[in-house]
Design an enzyme around this catalytic site. Sequence first.
Site, mmCIF file in Angstrom:
data_model
loop_
_atom_site.group_PDB
_atom_site.id
_atom_site.type_symbol
_atom_site.label_atom_id
_atom_site.label_comp_id
_atom_site.label_asym_id
_atom_site.label_seq_id
_atom_site.Cartn_x
_atom_site.Cartn_y
_atom_site.Cartn_z
ATOM 1 C CB SER A 5 12.185 112.592 47.947
ATOM 2 O OG SER A 5 11.766 111.577 47.072
ATOM 3 C CG MET A 6 17.166 108.597 48.620
ATOM 4 S SD MET A 6 18.496 108.491 47.377
ATOM 5 C CE MET A 6 19.519 109.887 47.878
#
Length: 258
Positions: A94-95
């Site tokens: 994700s991030m």
Amino acid sequence: MTLTDIDRWTVRFMPMPEAPVRLVCFPHAGGAASSFFTLAKALSPRVEVVAIQYPGRQNRRNEPVVDSIHRLADLLGPVMESLRDKPLALFGHSMGAVVAYEVAQAGDFETTRLFASARRAPSTFRRGTVHLGRDRDIIDEIRKLNGTAGRVLDDEEILRSALPVLRGDYKAIETYRPRPGSSIASPITALIGRDDPEVSVAEARAWAEHTTSEFDLRVFEGGHFYNSVKTLELADLIADQVGDRPRHEIARSAAFLP
């Protein structure tokens, strides 16, 4: 940055000095190094896992959150330099996929492969405003992704300490913009869950635009946190793509999409 400073950034759950390659793992928004414990166990002894610990969580909970992806990547430069004694592959969830990409782009070291998990490509812009909302908006977003157990989200004391980290991380990823025309020379493997509400197959495939080398796309059964339930299959795929052992069949739950 001193050796002590560098040690704060890294966690080795299972040190594997004899492993031929090292996988550096970057957590998701609100996540910590501990999220990679099961992956490290599954990859042992084939690949050594070093998990990155961002400021503001667990043993670094008293440090201010870094709310800029580019700033975070800059701070990680000396850390990556300290890990260059063996071939490095990067895994970001994700991030963390964007953090890993920026680290690979900025670093003066060779990356054998970047695994971009559960994140759309930097070139696929989508405006985000979660970090500007109320605390309840952030909690609702986390619930939607099923990344945190409901009982944790209902614990006021835990939430009070976690919300500043979540808000800072969401600000970092929602205000992130890649450098125009940016790419890396190492291969990229994009990984997503088939039912992930945050990433479409087309958005994941766009990671191909960010490498001058080969590209691979894998789709697992599951949602945004498919990696927590498909850890063994994920570990086999990683070991297959970065290891020097003969290729073996990848579990059926990981399907290749050309």
